[in-house]
Design a protein around this motif. Structure first.
Motif, PDB file in Angstrom:
ATOM      1  N   PHE A  20      41.817  47.258  34.604  1.00 28.25           N
ATOM      2  CA  PHE A  20      40.935  48.414  34.398  1.00 28.25           C
ATOM      3  C   PHE A  20      40.163  48.284  33.088  1.00 28.25           C
ATOM      4  O   PHE A  20      38.952  48.533  33.044  1.00 28.25           O
ATOM      5  CB  PHE A  20      41.753  49.698  34.400  1.00 28.25           C
ATOM      6  N   THR A  21      40.864  47.884  32.014  1.00 28.53           N
ATOM      7  CA  THR A  21      40.178  47.744  30.730  1.00 28.53           C
ATOM      8  C   THR A  21      39.169  46.591  30.779  1.00 28.53           C
ATOM      9  O   THR A  21      38.110  46.656  30.149  1.00 28.53           O
ATOM     10  CB  THR A  21      41.173  47.512  29.581  1.00 28.53           C
ATOM     11  N   GLY A  22      39.502  45.547  31.545  1.00 21.83           N
ATOM     12  CA  GLY A  22      38.551  44.457  31.728  1.00 21.83           C
ATOM     13  C   GLY A  22      37.291  44.929  32.429  1.00 21.83           C
ATOM     14  O   GLY A  22      36.180  44.532  32.077  1.00 21.83           O
ATOM     15  N   PHE A  23      37.484  45.812  33.406  1.00 24.29           N
ATOM     16  CA  PHE A  23      36.344  46.402  34.118  1.00 24.29           C
ATOM     17  C   PHE A  23      35.485  47.229  33.161  1.00 24.29           C
ATOM     18  O   PHE A  23      34.250  47.098  33.140  1.00 24.29           O
ATOM     19  CB  PHE A  23      36.848  47.273  35.268  1.00 24.29           C
ATOM     20  N   LEU A  24      36.127  48.071  32.357  1.00 26.05           N
ATOM     21  CA  LEU A  24      35.388  48.910  31.403  1.00 26.05           C
ATOM     22  C   LEU A  24      34.610  48.049  30.412  1.00 26.05           C
ATOM     23  O   LEU A  24      33.441  48.314  30.117  1.00 26.05           O
ATOM     24  CB  LEU A  24      36.356  49.814  30.631  1.00 26.05           C
ATOM     25  N   TYR A  25      35.260  47.016  29.897  1.00 20.13           N
ATOM     26  CA  TYR A  25      34.626  46.140  28.912  1.00 20.13           C
ATOM     27  C   TYR A  25      33.441  45.407  29.528  1.00 20.13           C
ATOM     28  O   TYR A  25      32.402  45.245  28.888  1.00 20.13           O
ATOM     29  CB  TYR A  25      35.660  45.152  28.378  1.00 20.13           C
ATOM     30  N   ALA A  26      33.603  44.979  30.777  1.00 19.69           N
ATOM     31  CA  ALA A  26      32.517  44.296  31.486  1.00 19.69           C
ATOM     32  C   ALA A  26      31.338  45.238  31.696  1.00 19.69           C
ATOM     33  O   ALA A  26      30.176  44.841  31.536  1.00 19.69           O
ATOM     34  CB  ALA A  26      33.016  43.762  32.822  1.00 19.69           C
ATOM     35  N   VAL A  27      31.619  46.484  32.064  1.00 21.59           N
ATOM     36  CA  VAL A  27      30.565  47.483  32.243  1.00 21.59           C
ATOM     37  C   VAL A  27      29.810  47.694  30.930  1.00 21.59           C
ATOM     38  O   VAL A  27      28.577  47.756  30.900  1.00 21.59           O
ATOM     39  CB  VAL A  27      31.169  48.817  32.741  1.00 21.59           C
ATOM     40  N   ALA A  28      30.570  47.805  29.831  1.00 18.98           N
ATOM     41  CA  ALA A  28      29.944  48.001  28.519  1.00 18.98           C
ATOM     42  C   ALA A  28      29.016  46.836  28.178  1.00 18.98           C
ATOM     43  O   ALA A  28      27.887  47.044  27.722  1.00 18.98           O
ATOM     44  CB  ALA A  28      31.018  48.154  27.444  1.00 18.98           C
ATOM     45  N   VAL A  91      40.697  39.517  29.734  1.00 18.87           N
ATOM     46  CA  VAL A  91      39.503  38.692  29.506  1.00 18.87           C
ATOM     47  C   VAL A  91      39.053  38.009  30.799  1.00 18.87           C
ATOM     48  O   VAL A  91      37.842  37.811  31.011  1.00 18.87           O
ATOM     49  CB  VAL A  91      39.742  37.657  28.385  1.00 18.87           C
ATOM     50  N   SER A  92      39.999  37.676  31.678  1.00 21.58           N
ATOM     51  CA  SER A  92      39.631  37.095  32.974  1.00 21.58           C
ATOM     52  C   SER A  92      38.896  38.124  33.820  1.00 21.58           C
ATOM     53  O   SER A  92      37.916  37.799  34.514  1.00 21.58           O
ATOM     54  CB  SER A  92      40.877  36.606  33.719  1.00 21.58           C
ATOM     55  N   SER A  93      39.357  39.378  33.741  1.00 18.08           N
ATOM     56  CA  SER A  93      38.698  40.466  34.476  1.00 18.08           C
ATOM     57  C   SER A  93      37.293  40.709  33.945  1.00 18.08           C
ATOM     58  O   SER A  93      36.361  40.964  34.715  1.00 18.08           O
ATOM     59  CB  SER A  93      39.526  41.752  34.366  1.00 18.08           C
ATOM     60  N   VAL A  94      37.135  40.620  32.629  1.00 18.07           N
ATOM     61  CA  VAL A  94      35.808  40.805  32.032  1.00 18.07           C
ATOM     62  C   VAL A  94      34.834  39.778  32.599  1.00 18.07           C
ATOM     63  O   VAL A  94      33.737  40.118  33.063  1.00 18.07           O
ATOM     64  CB  VAL A  94      35.869  40.676  30.494  1.00 18.07           C
ATOM     65  N   LEU A  99      30.252  38.826  36.443  1.00 20.09           N
ATOM     66  CA  LEU A  99      29.595  37.997  37.458  1.00 20.09           C
ATOM     67  C   LEU A  99      29.382  38.727  38.778  1.00 20.09           C
ATOM     68  O   LEU A  99      28.369  38.507  39.457  1.00 20.09           O
ATOM     69  CB  LEU A  99      30.423  36.726  37.705  1.00 20.09           C
ATOM     70  N   ILE A 100      30.324  39.607  39.157  1.00 14.82           N
ATOM     71  CA  ILE A 100      30.251  40.209  40.491  1.00 14.82           C
ATOM     72  C   ILE A 100      29.593  41.584  40.520  1.00 14.82           C
ATOM     73  O   ILE A 100      29.102  42.012  41.575  1.00 14.82           O
ATOM     74  CB  ILE A 100      31.650  40.295  41.152  1.00 14.82           C
ATOM     75  N   LEU A 101      29.568  42.281  39.383  1.00 12.64           N
ATOM     76  CA  LEU A 101      28.952  43.610  39.384  1.00 12.64           C
ATOM     77  C   LEU A 101      27.438  43.489  39.566  1.00 12.64           C
ATOM     78  O   LEU A 101      26.812  42.588  38.996  1.00 12.64           O
ATOM     79  CB  LEU A 101      29.244  44.344  38.068  1.00 12.64           C
ATOM     80  N   PRO A 102      26.844  44.374  40.347  1.00 13.54           N
ATOM     81  CA  PRO A 102      25.384  44.310  40.562  1.00 13.54           C
ATOM     82  C   PRO A 102      24.627  44.678  39.301  1.00 13.54           C
ATOM     83  O   PRO A 102      25.117  45.440  38.467  1.00 13.54           O
ATOM     84  CB  PRO A 102      25.156  45.360  41.659  1.00 13.54           C
ATOM     85  N   MET A 103      23.432  44.132  39.168  1.00 12.48           N
ATOM     86  CA  MET A 103      22.618  44.449  37.999  1.00 12.48           C
ATOM     87  C   MET A 103      21.927  45.791  38.203  1.00 12.48           C
ATOM     88  O   MET A 103      21.159  45.969  39.138  1.00 12.48           O
ATOM     89  CB  MET A 103      21.570  43.354  37.779  1.00 12.48           C
ATOM     90  N   ILE A 104      22.246  46.739  37.342  1.00 16.29           N
ATOM     91  CA  ILE A 104      21.649  48.072  37.399  1.00 16.29           C
ATOM     92  C   ILE A 104      21.064  48.383  36.026  1.00 16.29           C
ATOM     93  O   ILE A 104      21.714  48.173  35.006  1.00 16.29           O
ATOM     94  CB  ILE A 104      22.692  49.149  37.761  1.00 16.29           C
ATOM     95  N   ARG A 105      19.855  48.875  36.009  1.00 19.58           N
ATOM     96  CA  ARG A 105      19.217  49.221  34.737  1.00 19.58           C
ATOM     97  C   ARG A 105      19.313  50.719  34.514  1.00 19.58           C
ATOM     98  O   ARG A 105      18.765  51.501  35.269  1.00 19.58           O
ATOM     99  CB  ARG A 105      17.751  48.774  34.751  1.00 19.58           C
ATOM    100  N   PHE A 106      20.018  51.101  33.453  1.00 20.35           N
ATOM    101  CA  PHE A 106      20.224  52.520  33.176  1.00 20.35           C
ATOM    102  C   PHE A 106      19.149  53.102  32.265  1.00 20.35           C
ATOM    103  O   PHE A 106      18.888  54.295  32.290  1.00 20.35           O
ATOM    104  CB  PHE A 106      21.598  52.742  32.529  1.00 20.35           C
ATOM    105  N   ALA A 107      18.557  52.257  31.415  1.00 22.08           N
ATOM    106  CA  ALA A 107      17.563  52.760  30.472  1.00 22.08           C
ATOM    107  C   ALA A 107      16.708  51.597  29.982  1.00 22.08           C
ATOM    108  O   ALA A 107      17.072  50.432  30.150  1.00 22.08           O
ATOM    109  CB  ALA A 107      18.249  53.442  29.287  1.00 22.08           C
ATOM    110  N   ALA A 129      37.896  50.831  25.981  1.00 16.34           N
ATOM    111  CA  ALA A 129      38.586  49.699  26.615  1.00 16.34           C
ATOM    112  C   ALA A 129      39.507  49.003  25.625  1.00 16.34           C
ATOM    113  O   ALA A 129      40.658  48.666  25.945  1.00 16.34           O
ATOM    114  CB  ALA A 129      37.561  48.716  27.170  1.00 16.34           C
ATOM    115  N   LYS A 130      39.019  48.797  24.420  1.00 12.98           N
ATOM    116  CA  LYS A 130      39.815  48.123  23.391  1.00 12.98           C
ATOM    117  C   LYS A 130      41.047  48.943  23.024  1.00 12.98           C
ATOM    118  O   LYS A 130      42.157  48.406  22.915  1.00 12.98           O
ATOM    119  CB  LYS A 130      38.954  47.879  22.150  1.00 12.98           C
TER     120      LYS A 130
END
Length: 219
Positions: A20-28, A91-94, A99-107, A129-130
């Motif tokens: 989960f934290t890897g997911f959050l860090y990747a999103v950030a 870090v493996s999750s990050v 790589l797999i999350l779609p590219m979305i532009r928020f701003a 996440a940290k």
């Protein structure tokens, strides 16, 4: 039986948190930090700065993964197995989620548009996440591994190490930014937003995981 079941649930939870934290860090990183082109601290900052220069998200994953692998190996030998496994999972999750999350532009990341919004959201999400990783007795890797080693194993503060890691990555990133843009104003702007990012993310971690504040004390 209830006690054993609770222990199993707690054990499962401990190893779900790194993902989960890897997911959050990747999103950030993917949606807020990279678009705003701020420079993170340590080897993450070196990897990001290189990816900005090359205009390649994949290059970030390659350099980031290589650096984190070396640091995780260090933690296996110097810190402990559980901490290292949780950090490796994070870090493996990050890398995988970036790589797999779609590219979305928020701003729009330009300084005259919503760059500050991207920086603030990125720093807060990365800080959460940290902090969650540290509370779960793991980490998101990078200088946090060194911080844990010095603060818990050697019983020494890590303030100078954290500052050094930030300065090295920042100087490297700013030099590459200038080589690419040849614009002093762009470099100065990046420095300002990077400073905001580092401050807000650190304060977010401190607010959630107060022990981190003490481990980063002057030394």
């Amino acid at each position: 039986k209830m006690k054993k079941k609770r222990i199993r649930i707690e054990s499962l939870f401990q190893f779900l948190v790194p993902i989960f934290t890897g997911f959050l860090y990747a999103v950030a990183i993917k949606y807020f930090i990279r678009p705003s082109t701020v420079i993170m601290t340590g080897t993450e900052g070196l990897s990001l700065a290189t990816s900005y220069y090359l205009d390649s998200e994949f290059s970030f994953v390659v350099f980031y993964s290589a650096f984190q692998f070396i640091l995780v190996m260090f933690s296996f030998f110097k810190i402990g197995i559980k901490f290292s496994i949780k950090t490796l999972m994070t870090v493996s999750s990050v890398s995988a989620f970036i790589l797999i999350l779609p590219m979305i532009r928020f701003a729009s990341p330009e300084p005259e548009n919503e760059r500050l919004v991207l920086v603030l959201f990125g720093s807060i999400i990365a800080g959460i996440a940290k902090a969650l990783s540290l509370k779960n007795r793991g980490s998101v890797g990078d200088e946090d591994i060194i911080a844990v080693y010095f603060s818990e194993k050697l019983r020494k503060p890590v303030g100078k190490i954290i500052i050094s890691a930030g300065l090295i990555s920042m100087v490297y990133g700013l030099v590459l930014a200038y080589l690419k843009t040849e614009s002093i104003s762009y470099v100065a702007n990046t420095l300002i937003y990077t400073t905001i990012f580092i401050f807000v993310s650190a304060e977010t971690v401190n607010a959630i995981y107060r022990r981190y504040k003490y481990s980063r004390g002057k030394g």
